[in-house]
Design an enzyme around this catalytic site. Structure first.
Site, PDB file in Angstrom:
ATOM      1  N   GLU A 105       0.849  -1.200   0.000  1.00  0.00           N
ATOM      2  CA  GLU A 105       0.000   0.000   0.000  1.00  0.00           C
ATOM      3  C   GLU A 105       0.878   1.241   0.000  1.00  0.00           C
ATOM      4  O   GLU A 105       1.760   1.386   0.842  1.00  0.00           O
ATOM      5  CB  GLU A 105      -0.914   0.006   1.221  1.00  0.00           C
ATOM      6  N   LYS A 106       0.619   2.140  -0.938  1.00  0.00           N
ATOM      7  CA  LYS A 106       1.484   3.320  -1.061  1.00  0.00           C
ATOM      8  C   LYS A 106       1.156   4.408  -0.046  1.00  0.00           C
ATOM      9  O   LYS A 106       2.009   5.234   0.276  1.00  0.00           O
ATOM     10  CB  LYS A 106       1.406   3.901  -2.471  1.00  0.00           C
ATOM     11  N   GLY A 155     -20.786  17.512 -12.963  1.00  0.00           N
ATOM     12  CA  GLY A 155     -21.091  16.086 -12.935  1.00  0.00           C
ATOM     13  C   GLY A 155     -22.233  15.777 -11.991  1.00  0.00           C
ATOM     14  O   GLY A 155     -22.136  16.043 -10.794  1.00  0.00           O
ATOM     15  N   HIS A 203     -44.408  -4.653  10.599  1.00  0.00           N
ATOM     16  CA  HIS A 203     -45.135  -3.376  10.541  1.00  0.00           C
ATOM     17  C   HIS A 203     -44.948  -2.637  11.862  1.00  0.00           C
ATOM     18  O   HIS A 203     -45.053  -3.230  12.924  1.00  0.00           O
ATOM     19  CB  HIS A 203     -46.620  -3.634  10.307  1.00  0.00           C
TER      20      HIS A 203
END
Length: 466
Positions: A33-34, A180, A444
């Site tokens: 993992e960087k 977007g 319910h």
């Protein structure tokens, strides 16, 4: 040199889940993992965005709904610094949880950038400045994705920002322009809308959340407009300029008219692109497609037999839970098991409020395929539970085969849709009919009753409460 049965490059939901499953199956496993365990989703994506969504929703309810519930308070104020700090604490706690899982499962963690020297050797440029090489029988690439940039709207991390910076702002924007109208833009737009920002969404397509059922898109647009969010669909952004303490966005409207939006921040959220640049794929000849995604076969195996790829770097929806399923699939294949994934049944969720979720075929897809279908729907406002909680917006929509009654898709917008969609996934996974769902007892009062009622509506318009 350390040797492993499996090395996973990338520790997002796909990567760390793949590593855990490999370890559970007795494979000696390493993960590279960087940055920080958890990848984009945990550190600058799914988890922090939900933390801010929840915090901002609490504030919104305090301002707008508490009095109706009989809770009288002085007008609340936003302590934005504390809100961001709580988000950081949520991330920190979750990262520590992943670290614990790595230790528990005896997975070796390397912090740095991994790249292929050849098909069985990986060089790691470690974060402490040193270099190390490991040997591995198999490799799973799970390096995820990064925000897609527009050539005329290069992010500067100051005024022209991605979701990463939007989660770490030092102030609530006066006017946030969102380029977007997909999941990321609407979720982060919702955060700041609730906190008092003016939010304007500019979307190139003719509708928001274009990948989901059209009825959901139409309803979400209506609800978000009611909340105060502004929209310009069928609008093409042509220029974005950082003015120092403001941003100007120029666009072309659906009728060819020129539009200008002035804000103090612009969030570019036009999708994500696979992240493969540092892997050294050319050293081993792993093939990619025209969009930069790693090519895989039905077993998520690349053209190099002992190298696999999962998650955002391969074709398909860029979803954390899709990556997780793929990680498990590869791990189990490596020990001779026969897992499967039905990609039609990967649910999609938008964590606005109301939430939006869907699984299976959309109505547009069924029409395009020429499938004869029937529709059942039920509005949330007809539920006693929704009236009790003041969550009246939305509906559940069920699409079933006209002849066999098999459920082909379930789509919903409303309170707790992100959780309710799990029932829909189970129904489709076991190829339930609308009749099957209609005869299942639903507690319910609950929001889940809307699913039963929509199924009743699909089986001869038998909904009880509509």
């Amino acid at each position: 040199m350390n040797q492993y049965d499996v090395t996973v490059i990338g520790s997002g939901p796909g990567g760390y889940v793949a590593a855990i499953r490999c370890a559970q199956l007795g494979l000696k496993t390493a993960i590279i993992e960087k940055n920080s365990l958890g990848g984009t989703c945990l550190n600058v994506g799914c988890i922090p965005s939900k933390a801010l969504l929840d915090s901002s929703e609490h504030y919104h309810n305090a301002v707008h709904n508490f009095a109706t519930h009989g809770i009288d308070i002085e007008k609340p104020k936003v302590n934005f610094g504390q809100m961001i700090q709580r988000k950081r604490e949520v991330i920190d706690q979750t990262v520590k949880g992943i670290e614990f899982l790595m230790s528990k499962n005896k997975i070796d963690v390397y912090y740095g950038v991994g790249s292929f020297k050849d098909a069985t050797h990986i060089s790691i440029a470690k974060n402490d400045g040193s270099n190390e090489e490991i040997e591995t029988k198999n490799t799973i690439i799970a390096t995820g994705s990064s925000s897609t940039e527009l050539p005329f709207a290069k992010t500067d991390q100051k005024r022209i920002i991605t979701s990463t910076e939007a989660l770490e702002l030092s102030e609530v924007p006066k006017h946030l322009v969102v380029i977007g109208g997909g999941v990321i833009g609407l979720e982060l737009g919702s955060v700041y809308l609730r906190l008092g920002s003016e939010v304007t969404v500019v979307e190139f397509m003719d509708r928001i959340i274009p990948g989901m059922d059209g009825a959901l898109s139409k309803e979400l647009l209506k609800v978000l407009k009611k909340q105060g969010m502004k929209f310009h669909t069928s609008t093409k952004v042509t220029e974005v300029t950082n003015n120092g303490d403001s941003v100007t966005v120029k666009a072309e409207g659906k009728n060819g008219d020129s539009l200008t939006f002035d804000g103090d921040y612009v969030l570019v959220s036009v999708g994500r692109s696979p992240y493969t640049g540092s892997l050294g794929l050319e050293n081993v000849g792993v093939e990619t497609d025209e969009r930069g995604r790693i090519k895989t076969n039905g077993h998520l195996q690349t053209n190099v037999a002992n190298i696999y790829a999962i998650g955002d770097v391969v074709a398909g929806a860029m979803l954390a839970h899709k990556a997780e399923e793929e990680g498990v699939l590869v791990a189990e294949q490596l020990v001779g098991q026969k897992p499967h994934i039905n990609y039609d049944l990967i649910p999609g969720v938008v964590y606005t409020w109301p939430e939006v979720a869907g699984v299976g075929k959309t109505e547009e897809q069924l029409k395009e395929a020429g499938v004869k279908y029937k529709v059942g729907s039920f509005p949330f406002r007809a539920l006693g539970r929704a009236r009790a909680s003041m969550d009246l917006d939305g509906f559940v929509k069920i699409l079933a085969d006209e002849t066999t009654d098999e459920v082909l898709g379930i789509h919903m917008i409303g309170a707790r849709a992100a959780d309710l969609i799990a029932e829909a996934v189970v129904a489709l996974e076991y190829r339930a009919s609308a009749e099957d769902i209609s005869r299942m007892s639903h507690a319910h009062p609950t929001f889940a009753e809307a699913i039963k009622e929509a199924a009743l509506d699909a089986t001869g318009k038998r909904a009880i409460h509509m």
